[in-house]
Design a protein around this motif. Structure first.
Motif, short mmCIF file in Angstrom:
data_model
loop_
_atom_site.label_atom_id
_atom_site.label_comp_id
_atom_site.label_asym_id
_atom_site.label_seq_id
_atom_site.Cartn_x
_atom_site.Cartn_y
_atom_site.Cartn_z
N HIS A 76 -3.33 -37.98 -41.56
CA HIS A 76 -3.21 -36.57 -41.96
C HIS A 76 -3.16 -35.66 -40.74
CE1 HIS A 76 -3.61 -37.54 -46.18
NE2 HIS A 76 -4.61 -38.33 -45.87
N ALA A 77 -3.83 -36.06 -39.68
CA ALA A 77 -3.80 -35.27 -38.45
C ALA A 77 -2.38 -35.19 -37.90
CB ALA A 77 -4.75 -35.86 -37.42
N MET A 78 -1.69 -36.33 -37.82
CA MET A 78 -0.32 -36.33 -37.32
C MET A 78 0.59 -35.56 -38.25
SD MET A 78 1.73 -37.10 -34.90
CE MET A 78 1.09 -38.44 -33.92
N GLU A 79 0.39 -35.73 -39.53
CA GLU A 79 1.20 -35.00 -40.51
C GLU A 79 1.08 -33.49 -40.28
OE1 GLU A 79 1.95 -35.47 -45.21
OE2 GLU A 79 -0.14 -35.06 -44.66
N SER A 80 -0.13 -33.01 -40.03
CA SER A 80 -0.36 -31.58 -39.78
C SER A 80 0.29 -31.13 -38.48
CB SER A 80 -1.85 -31.27 -39.75
OG SER A 80 -2.41 -31.47 -41.03
N LEU A 81 0.16 -31.94 -37.44
CA LEU A 81 0.77 -31.58 -36.15
C LEU A 81 2.29 -31.51 -36.26
CD1 LEU A 81 -1.46 -33.73 -33.78
CD2 LEU A 81 -1.41 -31.23 -33.92
N ILE A 82 2.88 -32.43 -36.98
CA ILE A 82 4.33 -32.42 -37.17
C ILE A 82 4.74 -31.21 -37.99
CG2 ILE A 82 6.24 -33.62 -38.33
CD1 ILE A 82 4.88 -36.27 -37.39
N GLN A 83 3.97 -30.90 -39.01
CA GLN A 83 4.28 -29.72 -39.83
C GLN A 83 4.22 -28.44 -38.99
OE1 GLN A 83 1.75 -29.24 -43.25
NE2 GLN A 83 2.92 -27.53 -44.03
N GLU A 84 3.25 -28.34 -38.10
CA GLU A 84 3.19 -27.18 -37.20
C GLU A 84 4.45 -27.08 -36.36
OE1 GLU A 84 -0.17 -26.70 -34.61
OE2 GLU A 84 -1.60 -27.01 -36.24
N GLY A 85 4.91 -28.21 -35.85
CA GLY A 85 6.13 -28.23 -35.04
C GLY A 85 7.36 -27.81 -35.85
N LYS A 94 17.12 -21.24 -31.52
CA LYS A 94 17.35 -22.27 -30.50
C LYS A 94 17.52 -21.59 -29.15
CE LYS A 94 19.67 -26.63 -29.92
NZ LYS A 94 20.43 -27.64 -30.62
N GLY A 95 16.76 -22.07 -28.17
CA GLY A 95 16.83 -21.50 -26.84
C GLY A 95 15.54 -21.75 -26.08
N PRO A 96 15.36 -21.07 -24.94
CA PRO A 96 14.20 -21.32 -24.07
C PRO A 96 12.84 -21.08 -24.75
CG PRO A 96 15.88 -20.11 -22.88
CD PRO A 96 16.33 -20.17 -24.32
N LEU A 97 12.75 -20.05 -25.60
CA LEU A 97 11.46 -19.79 -26.25
C LEU A 97 11.08 -20.92 -27.19
CD1 LEU A 97 9.12 -17.80 -26.52
CD2 LEU A 97 10.39 -16.70 -28.38
N ARG A 98 12.04 -21.39 -27.98
CA ARG A 98 11.78 -22.53 -28.87
C ARG A 98 11.41 -23.76 -28.04
NH1 ARG A 98 16.14 -24.79 -33.05
NH2 ARG A 98 15.48 -23.02 -34.33
N ASP A 99 12.11 -23.97 -26.93
CA ASP A 99 11.81 -25.12 -26.07
C ASP A 99 10.36 -25.08 -25.60
OD1 ASP A 99 14.38 -26.11 -26.36
OD2 ASP A 99 15.06 -25.38 -24.40
N ALA A 100 9.90 -23.91 -25.19
CA ALA A 100 8.50 -23.78 -24.75
C ALA A 100 7.55 -24.13 -25.90
CB ALA A 100 8.23 -22.37 -24.23
N GLY A 101 7.88 -23.66 -27.09
CA GLY A 101 7.07 -23.99 -28.27
C GLY A 101 7.11 -25.47 -28.61
N LEU A 102 8.29 -26.07 -28.47
CA LEU A 102 8.41 -27.51 -28.75
C LEU A 102 7.57 -28.33 -27.78
CD1 LEU A 102 12.23 -27.81 -29.51
CD2 LEU A 102 10.35 -28.38 -31.08
N ILE A 103 7.54 -27.92 -26.53
CA ILE A 103 6.69 -28.63 -25.56
C ILE A 103 5.22 -28.49 -25.96
CG2 ILE A 103 5.84 -28.65 -23.18
CD1 ILE A 103 8.71 -28.12 -22.27
N ALA A 104 4.83 -27.29 -26.35
CA ALA A 104 3.43 -27.08 -26.77
C ALA A 104 3.11 -27.97 -27.97
CB ALA A 104 3.20 -25.61 -27.11
N ALA A 105 4.01 -28.02 -28.94
CA ALA A 105 3.79 -28.86 -30.13
C ALA A 105 3.73 -30.34 -29.75
CB ALA A 105 4.91 -28.60 -31.15
N ALA A 106 4.63 -30.75 -28.85
CA ALA A 106 4.66 -32.15 -28.43
C ALA A 106 3.39 -32.51 -27.66
CB ALA A 106 5.89 -32.42 -27.57
#
Length: 163
Positions: A76-85, A94-106
């Protein structure tokens, strides 16, 4: 599943790690498609390949212990983290701001996995499952390396472009 001893705890945590990695094999291609920065796309694609190897290692670790069988349990922890992403992808262009967020999520995912594999390694050692510990330690090393790579990509490139 009632947990009565460290062996059963190990089996549960290994089963949850197995499910977490399976969830990541579905999430990483979506993250790669959502990314703009080519280095980030490549990092997600590379980690997908690593994740498939990590799934194989989980099976090898379980196979090295006769009394261990991987159960069908959801992380459930991974499921929640993926949902946040996914919510982050939906709420940014799509662009640099999303990329920064994707790195944070990853990196949230990586930190969760580092904690999970660290615990599994320690439990395997405590239980005398030397072979399983060695196998899982290889995955722990990969997760730490992925976190380091994402951190460098964020600091040296992506976060600067996000403004």
């Amino acid at each position: 599943m009632v947990i009565k001893d460290p062996q059963e705890l190990f089996m549960r945590l290994l089963s949850e790690a197995n499910n977490a990695e399976k969830q990541m094999t579905r999430a990483l291609p979506k993250m790669a498609r959502a990314a703009h920065n080519e280095k980030l796309v490549e990092a997600f694609q590379h980690h997908l390949e690593e994740t498939q190897g990590q799934l194989e290692r989980i099976e090898q670790a379980a196979d090295s212990i006769p009394e261990i069988r991987i159960k069908r349990l959801k992380s459930h922890a991974m499921e929640s983290l993926i949902q946040e992403g996914e919510e982050l992808i939906d709420s940014t262009e799509k662009g640099p701001l999303r990329d920064a967020g994707l790195i944070a999520a990853a990196q949230k995912v990586e930190h969760f996995e580092i904690a999970a594999y660290g615990t599994l390694c320690e439990l395997a050692g405590q239980l005398g499952h030397t072979k399983a510990k060695e196998i899982l330690a290889e995955t722990l090393k990969e997760e730490k390396s992925t976190d380091d790579k994402l951190n460098k990509l964020a600091k040296q490139d992506v976060n600067k472009r996000a403004g």
